[in-house]
Scaffold this active site. Structure first.
Site, PDB file in Angstrom:
ATOM      1  N   GLU A   1      -3.535  83.485 -28.227  1.00 47.10           N
ATOM      2  CA  GLU A   1      -2.854  83.823 -29.226  1.00 47.10           C
ATOM      3  C   GLU A   1      -1.309  84.085 -29.337  1.00 47.10           C
ATOM      4  OE1 GLU A   1      -4.618  87.336 -31.086  1.00 47.10           O
ATOM      5  OE2 GLU A   1      -6.679  86.418 -31.307  1.00 47.10           O
TER       6      GLU A   1
ATOM      7  N   GLY B   1      -8.193  95.392 -28.282  1.00 46.97           N
ATOM      8  CA  GLY B   1      -8.995  96.101 -28.880  1.00 46.97           C
ATOM      9  C   GLY B   1      -9.278  97.430 -28.224  1.00 46.97           C
TER      10      GLY B   1
ATOM     11  N   THR C   1      -6.234  99.864 -28.331  1.00 54.08           N
ATOM     12  CA  THR C   1      -5.583 100.647 -29.443  1.00 54.08           C
ATOM     13  C   THR C   1      -6.060 100.313 -30.748  1.00 54.08           C
ATOM     14  OG1 THR C   1      -4.426  98.353 -30.001  1.00 54.08           O
ATOM     15  CG2 THR C   1      -3.406  99.657 -28.395  1.00 54.08           C
TER      16      THR C   1
END
Length: 167
Positions: A98, A32, A35
């Protein structure tokens, strides 16, 4: 289950029976601070304007949900995973978790993964050089057992055909 919030401006086309297995068309995996208000934010906006159902962290979190479970479900129910590799992507263990889940779903469910190298050389990601080398050294202290898995995931993702964004 993570759902689009009413404040999100995305409009969704009606789903065919085959599409119903996918809650989202795209899951965006990104860091975050680097970008969100630039490249990834614009990418998300463009997808929404085209009616592409997109999961992008804060946009899709509902108060009270368990974050890890929400993200895992969103990854599982996304047709495509986009990984935005930026300079400090590997600093965050959450993103590396993730990444592993995205690659697992790609192998198990055939989900398409698209890496985007945002001002990054794919070789630095693949071989964990520069900021990636520093991040992995820090992770070695706290996440010793997971680091080899994360290193392999970075190599695997960097070996996929992707896009290079250099501005």
């Amino acid at each position: 289950m993570a759902t689009q919030q009413a404040s999100n401006s995305c409009s969704f086309p009606s789903l065919t029976e085959r599409d119903r297995e996918w809650e989202f068309d795209v899951f965006i995996n990104f860091r975050g601070p680097e970008t969100r208000y630039g490249f990834t934010g614009y990418l998300h906006k463009a997808f929404c304007e085209k009616g592409i159902r997109t999961f992008m962290d804060a946009e899709n979190l509902i108060s009270g949900n368990k974050i890890l479970e929400t993200f895992d479900r969103a990854i599982e129910s996304s047709r495509i995973g986009i990984i935005v590799f930026s300079a400090h992507y590997a600093d965050t263990d959450f993103l590396l978790r993730e990444l592993v889940k995205l690659l697992e779903c790609s192998r198990r469910k055939g989900q398409f993964i698209l890496p985007i190298f945002y001002y990054m050389d794919p070789g630095d990601v693949r071989h964990q050089r520069g900021s990636y080398e520093k991040a992995m050294a820090v992770h070695e202290e706290r996440f010793k057992d997971e680091v080899p898995i994360w290193r392999a995931a970075l190599r695997d993702a960097a070996n996929l055909c992707g896009l290079h964004f250099k501005g």
